[in-house]
Write a protein that holds these residues in place. Sequence first.
Motif, PDB file in Angstrom:
ATOM      1  N   ALA D  55      -5.528  70.857  34.331  1.00  0.00           N
ATOM      2  CA  ALA D  55      -5.913  69.031  34.237  1.00  0.00           C
ATOM      3  C   ALA D  55      -4.879  67.914  34.715  1.00  0.00           C
ATOM      4  O   ALA D  55      -5.206  67.375  35.312  1.00  0.00           O
ATOM      5  N   LEU D  58      -2.923  68.438  37.612  1.00  0.00           N
ATOM      6  CA  LEU D  58      -3.547  67.796  39.129  1.00  0.00           C
ATOM      7  C   LEU D  58      -3.299  66.411  39.422  1.00  0.00           C
ATOM      8  O   LEU D  58      -4.314  65.767  39.896  1.00  0.00           O
ATOM      9  N   ARG D  62      -3.820  63.917  42.524  1.00  0.00           N
ATOM     10  CA  ARG D  62      -4.689  62.862  42.939  1.00  0.00           C
ATOM     11  C   ARG D  62      -4.119  61.271  43.381  1.00  0.00           C
ATOM     12  O   ARG D  62      -4.704  60.923  44.032  1.00  0.00           O
ATOM     13  N   LEU D  86      -5.393  70.842  47.034  1.00  0.00           N
ATOM     14  CA  LEU D  86      -5.917  69.608  46.899  1.00  0.00           C
ATOM     15  C   LEU D  86      -5.257  69.054  48.628  1.00  0.00           C
ATOM     16  O   LEU D  86      -5.695  67.745  48.972  1.00  0.00           O
ATOM     17  N   PRO D 226     -10.133  73.161  51.377  1.00  0.00           N
ATOM     18  CA  PRO D 226     -10.221  72.128  50.515  1.00  0.00           C
ATOM     19  C   PRO D 226     -10.931  72.052  49.567  1.00  0.00           C
ATOM     20  O   PRO D 226     -12.933  73.000  49.987  1.00  0.00           O
ATOM     21  N   GLN D 228     -14.216  72.031  47.013  1.00  0.00           N
ATOM     22  CA  GLN D 228     -15.889  70.491  47.495  1.00  0.00           C
ATOM     23  C   GLN D 228     -16.119  69.770  46.615  1.00  0.00           C
ATOM     24  O   GLN D 228     -17.109  70.433  45.290  1.00  0.00           O
ATOM     25  N   LEU D 229     -15.516  68.330  46.526  1.00  0.00           N
ATOM     26  CA  LEU D 229     -15.769  67.390  45.331  1.00  0.00           C
ATOM     27  C   LEU D 229     -16.471  67.422  44.782  1.00  0.00           C
ATOM     28  O   LEU D 229     -16.424  67.243  43.687  1.00  0.00           O
ATOM     29  N   LYS D 231     -19.003  68.747  44.243  1.00  0.00           N
ATOM     30  CA  LYS D 231     -20.513  69.252  43.010  1.00  0.00           C
ATOM     31  C   LYS D 231     -19.560  69.462  41.853  1.00  0.00           C
ATOM     32  O   LYS D 231     -19.859  70.032  40.987  1.00  0.00           O
ATOM     33  N   MET D 232     -18.780  68.496  41.965  1.00  0.00           N
ATOM     34  CA  MET D 232     -18.141  68.620  40.130  1.00  0.00           C
ATOM     35  C   MET D 232     -19.217  67.801  40.034  1.00  0.00           C
ATOM     36  O   MET D 232     -19.194  66.535  39.953  1.00  0.00           O
ATOM     37  N   ALA D 233     -19.483  67.828  38.282  1.00  0.00           N
ATOM     38  CA  ALA D 233     -20.240  67.383  37.429  1.00  0.00           C
ATOM     39  C   ALA D 233     -19.688  66.432  36.795  1.00  0.00           C
ATOM     40  O   ALA D 233     -19.984  64.969  37.396  1.00  0.00           O
ATOM     41  N   VAL D 234     -18.505  66.555  35.904  1.00  0.00           N
ATOM     42  CA  VAL D 234     -17.563  65.482  35.552  1.00  0.00           C
ATOM     43  C   VAL D 234     -16.398  66.726  35.635  1.00  0.00           C
ATOM     44  O   VAL D 234     -16.063  66.859  34.806  1.00  0.00           O
ATOM     45  N   GLU D 235     -15.743  65.614  36.657  1.00  0.00           N
ATOM     46  CA  GLU D 235     -13.812  66.132  36.455  1.00  0.00           C
ATOM     47  C   GLU D 235     -13.428  66.461  35.109  1.00  0.00           C
ATOM     48  O   GLU D 235     -13.793  65.148  34.272  1.00  0.00           O
ATOM     49  N   ALA D 236     -12.688  67.528  34.615  1.00  0.00           N
ATOM     50  CA  ALA D 236     -11.886  66.897  33.269  1.00  0.00           C
ATOM     51  C   ALA D 236     -10.333  66.291  33.797  1.00  0.00           C
ATOM     52  O   ALA D 236     -10.205  66.240  34.270  1.00  0.00           O
TER      53      ALA D 236
ATOM     54  N   HIS E  39     -19.086  69.581  31.320  1.00  0.00           N
ATOM     55  CA  HIS E  39     -18.112  69.211  31.827  1.00  0.00           C
ATOM     56  C   HIS E  39     -17.262  70.013  32.984  1.00  0.00           C
ATOM     57  O   HIS E  39     -16.881  71.110  32.445  1.00  0.00           O
ATOM     58  N   GLY E  40     -17.615  69.956  34.397  1.00  0.00           N
ATOM     59  CA  GLY E  40     -16.512  70.681  34.913  1.00  0.00           C
ATOM     60  C   GLY E  40     -17.116  71.230  36.292  1.00  0.00           C
ATOM     61  O   GLY E  40     -18.204  70.298  36.754  1.00  0.00           O
ATOM     62  N   PRO E  41     -16.483  71.516  37.508  1.00  0.00           N
ATOM     63  CA  PRO E  41     -16.878  72.130  38.112  1.00  0.00           C
ATOM     64  C   PRO E  41     -18.969  73.215  38.270  1.00  0.00           C
ATOM     65  O   PRO E  41     -18.603  73.907  37.762  1.00  0.00           O
ATOM     66  N   ALA E  42     -19.547  72.718  38.817  1.00  0.00           N
ATOM     67  CA  ALA E  42     -20.788  73.310  39.773  1.00  0.00           C
ATOM     68  C   ALA E  42     -20.850  75.375  39.924  1.00  0.00           C
ATOM     69  O   ALA E  42     -21.514  75.804  39.924  1.00  0.00           O
ATOM     70  N   ILE E  52      -9.405  73.340  37.318  1.00  0.00           N
ATOM     71  CA  ILE E  52     -10.487  72.593  36.653  1.00  0.00           C
ATOM     72  C   ILE E  52     -11.382  72.721  35.820  1.00  0.00           C
ATOM     73  O   ILE E  52     -12.065  72.125  35.489  1.00  0.00           O
ATOM     74  N   ARG E 117     -13.496  81.604  50.765  1.00  0.00           N
ATOM     75  CA  ARG E 117     -11.788  80.721  50.098  1.00  0.00           C
ATOM     76  C   ARG E 117     -11.996  81.586  48.439  1.00  0.00           C
ATOM     77  O   ARG E 117     -10.885  81.697  47.574  1.00  0.00           O
TER      78      ARG E 117
END
Lengths: 236, 236, 236, 236, 236, 236
Positions: D55, D58, D62, D86, D226, D228-229, D231-236, E39-42, E52, E117
């Motif tokens: 985490a 990465l 970013r 990424l 790439p 699909q950013l 869709k992240m709920a909350v990125e760590a 938290h994290g990706p859906a 992540i 992917r």
Amino acid sequence: MRILVLNPNTTASMTTKIAAAARRAASPGTDIIATNPAHGPASIEGYYDEAISLAGMLGVIRDTPDVDAIVIACFDDTGLDAARCLTDKPVIGIGEAAYHFASLISNKFSVVTTLARSVPALEHNLHRYGLWTRCARVRSSEVAVLELEHSGSDACNRISAEIGRAVAEDRSEAIVLGCAGMTDLAQSLATEHGLPVLDGVSCAVALAESMVRLGLKTSRLGGYAPPQLQKMAVEA
Amino acid sequence: MRILVLNPNTTASMTTKIAAAARRAASPGTDIIATNPAHGPASIEGYYDEAISLAGMLGVIRDTPDVDAIVIACFDDTGLDAARCLTDKPVIGIGEAAYHFASLISNKFSVVTTLARSVPALEHNLHRYGLWTRCARVRSSEVAVLELEHSGSDACNRISAEIGRAVAEDRSEAIVLGCAGMTDLAQSLATEHGLPVLDGVSCAVALAESMVRLGLKTSRLGGYAPPQLQKMAVEA
Amino acid sequence: MRILVLNPNTTASMTTKIAAAARRAASPGTDIIATNPAHGPASIEGYYDEAISLAGMLGVIRDTPDVDAIVIACFDDTGLDAARCLTDKPVIGIGEAAYHFASLISNKFSVVTTLARSVPALEHNLHRYGLWTRCARVRSSEVAVLELEHSGSDACNRISAEIGRAVAEDRSEAIVLGCAGMTDLAQSLATEHGLPVLDGVSCAVALAESMVRLGLKTSRLGGYAPPQLQKMAVEA
Amino acid sequence: MRILVLNPNTTASMTTKIAAAARRAASPGTDIIATNPAHGPASIEGYYDEAISLAGMLGVIRDTPDVDAIVIACFDDTGLDAARCLTDKPVIGIGEAAYHFASLISNKFSVVTTLARSVPALEHNLHRYGLWTRCARVRSSEVAVLELEHSGSDACNRISAEIGRAVAEDRSEAIVLGCAGMTDLAQSLATEHGLPVLDGVSCAVALAESMVRLGLKTSRLGGYAPPQLQKMAVEA
Amino acid sequence: MRILVLNPNTTASMTTKIAAAARRAASPGTDIIATNPAHGPASIEGYYDEAISLAGMLGVIRDTPDVDAIVIACFDDTGLDAARCLTDKPVIGIGEAAYHFASLISNKFSVVTTLARSVPALEHNLHRYGLWTRCARVRSSEVAVLELEHSGSDACNRISAEIGRAVAEDRSEAIVLGCAGMTDLAQSLATEHGLPVLDGVSCAVALAESMVRLGLKTSRLGGYAPPQLQKMAVEA
Amino acid sequence: MRILVLNPNTTASMTTKIAAAARRAASPGTDIIATNPAHGPASIEGYYDEAISLAGMLGVIRDTPDVDAIVIACFDDTGLDAARCLTDKPVIGIGEAAYHFASLISNKFSVVTTLARSVPALEHNLHRYGLWTRCARVRSSEVAVLELEHSGSDACNRISAEIGRAVAEDRSEAIVLGCAGMTDLAQSLATEHGLPVLDGVSCAVALAESMVRLGLKTSRLGGYAPPQLQKMAVEA
């Protein structure tokens, strides 16, 4: 020189055809003793048939001591490792013989065998012989072994069609026929398709003769050490 | 039957020794034509020697059309693929011949060759033949090729010691001698160590005879298609 | 820095095209010395052409000592191992250079080369480099090397069609162009197909520059030990 | 040209050492931006440390968009595949960089790394890069990563002893140092042992520069598409 | 017995579906604790999503000490190696569980997963588990993970069509469904296609129960040695 | 649930020991039917013993239809493929069971078996299961199978010594005991050496129970298609 050519199934007409192919391949002065067990499956198509034929075929080997080499004339090389434990005389399977020669005349070959059920056992053998990387694909023609014994079947056409697909799709440079019962088809299929088509029976006879002349014996160290026969309760 | 046994190096005494081994292995009626190029390296020990010997050895093949099969009598199977493009007659390298037979009489074998510099080329060949998984290890005895031509050297003792290590450490069931110049040592080393010791020269002669008898030809499809010789500006 | 870019065939127009690609890829201050042997095959398509070009190309290397690195500009990496024995300066084949970079930007790549006869040699190289598992398939476009020298041929269309099949059938993420003569096509094909298309000439020049800057030298232990040149009777 | 050299652990003294090595390897005109995440493990020794550093590393990528290429300066190539999703800029791990160059200057190499716990992850990487067949053995020196930061430790002696064993037992022709913290030892160990000793940091910087000059981008087809950013709920 | 079934993505409906499948597979007396990180990706589709999600999923494992075994319920076996360092309790990924069982009931199987992917990460896992040779092909149905959560989508039809292609083209004897979200489709697809269709969630629960009953623990030697947690600066 | 635990050799004391281990591993409510054929070898040590035991063991399977799963309690997984053709109920070999579980708790394991003659058959199995890459080495303790039946032998000490060598030389993280007769030694050896030591009998019983609960059946497509029993002339 005397070579035992052992058909592990019990179909006598197939033994006769195999014997003829073996004699055509043998040098002058080589005697071909062709036989099959009295009991067991009529054809060997997959793992179970192979297992159930072993007692019979190993019995024939024990009962035929007076030979210089042994050819196992079933394309899945039935009982090859067990037979090598039983004697230090050369023991050659027709499958392995064809694979070795095919790898000497092509960069890559395909196998055309009988039924889909036989394919995994052949793939398995290719892996353990190490020649898997030389084989593009093991293909089934969906011709049953015993169909090859019936004149009038269209077996040869179906095998030829599968060879056509192997050349087109696999970029194979040679074809191995994957059944002892196809031994009489090799020459005409080679002419038809314009590439080498190998028959295991003749390949194995030639290798057996070579090994006898060279004095090569199976190693007794390790995996082919002679079995301790006295420990058998009652042999099947 | 006429077999060209081609020593790719220019050491005549080695050609003589190879010829004798080839004749011992040949069947009655087989003529062995043993020769070497006029120009090139005195021994082949590694990639450079192999490359620089190719023009000479391929020239010998082009200049000797009247044979039934060709044996390349250097253990790194010098120029094998190129030679197979030049003719559809069987072409057999002594390295591959020994590997194929060793895999028919053992579960696993070791190679004992000359110098460490030759090991990678042999490993490379084993990989492409597919027989790498059958070889426990390629070992160098640190005996140079030309030492094998000098009586009085302790070359045989060092090779024997390396075989001892192969049996103890690699659990090998057979040994392949990794140099054409070792051809006269196989029998005594086999007796000494109690396991099969294979010499590539005799193995290759036997395979070549078999292939001629079986009518096997190198495939002309794919990688061994005949070269388009007219496009050569000036051949080396 | 001086880099010898050696086209192992004798077609001068191809050397000119390769030189241009090499110069486009080179950093300022790098001199590209592009050449080809005076004698040998006009194109290298398969094992025989490769073998017969070796004496000429190794001669060029011996005659051009005053360089910092060597690029072998034939996609089958002609004579790569032999050249590494001859000098400890970096020697890079354009095939291996493209494979290494392709494996840094994709999970899996396909190669699109010229004729089917060239495919086994490339597959063989991929195996020994270890990058075979990264290559989905080596495909032939059936465009001969010298067709690439003729404006007006539809070579590029056929190569593009083969790339289309690679993307659809092999699930490849990048394409390696399998011939030095395709060097000028990479950019437009990449744009057309929307994925990386690698040209070996530029990849090899970049790797050679890197290795010179890093001071990397070929190991002298083992397989690339210097040959004992004095033992040559007469070098071809 | 700007290259981000990212040490995935949080030990600043190690980042400083890595930065120095990267700058020594870089061409004039290349800016090295060396950094490490603010949070995460002080060293990366095995699977867990690697996972927990992702985490942070990465996030650094970013947050540093304005670079031309990225070097991941941990020998287990932490997060390499994720980083390639990424961005399409070249991303190079120091482990893979060293393996690729080692395979261009030797037939076979050994890796000498830190602790035994790190060995399986490196073996795993070698398998997936395809270069496993070129690596004789991954060896641990039992020097912990952070010991390399303490002057006065005998770390270098223990690493040198392990190199000695690699040469004697593995027949390796080159050595890859398996930790970013060993970057300053390569030159003296090469001189001491008389064979190439590769440091991943300099190898990776050189590869990154090459890829930027050649315009090579990571493929967006398949595995490196790439993410699909959104869709992240909350990125760590 | 208490088994933590950990969905590494944050989609609660998927966790609910996974929990139901796990409970159907569990023996009486086994408690299934199904959860997902906050938290994290859906969804986890490829390398980046996987990376992540690690901090969150490892946090759940650390925060749930009171279980006997852990199932990682994402088909790419997210964080499996890292989790095994964190505890010696059995940790099973649903991907590996399905592959192991498929190899006990078929000679060869195909995987049908979601998007292209995701394919390379699954191929990569199969390689490292060693079961690559048992898998004929990893196929993508181009059904996105979250489509599986929407009733009314034609996801099942597309998956079924891909299974049809696997049987026809790959000669596969069993199918592994390559996504935790497909867990409710296995039975009907097996009936429809007449071959075993394996769902990883139930396979993993069964393996976890077995390992707890047998008292099997993850080895603490080598790659799964416990991490030295004190060296973490701040854990993400 | 009823599980047939079939010892393919004819040594009743070994069957008794195996039965006890199976019952310890079984869940409440599982009936263990432990048996051995009336005829055949007293122990199975190598290829020949394996072949000669097949008719007897397959006969027991045919004669015991009223079970839910079958465990083959010989470490070379005697007749496993043939048995899978005979019934679609789960059939598990104790060798494969131990290998699968070992690969779930370690990165790499070693096998410690009885005699050197048994090693190639086990290596061969590991190759075809695909788990060869997870096994560091198959080691022989030179303890014969029937020695394990004699109290007072130093068999356990020799096995322990071989485990010590596996840990020191192979960097193995777990040990698989390579004989059904070693089933009672696993626990104490694990304690002594501080790493997981797996016994195949308990592993196979646990897998069989899992497969019955999950409703997993052997595929009838391809290699495990039911044999055409009517074609048998007379079954051995």
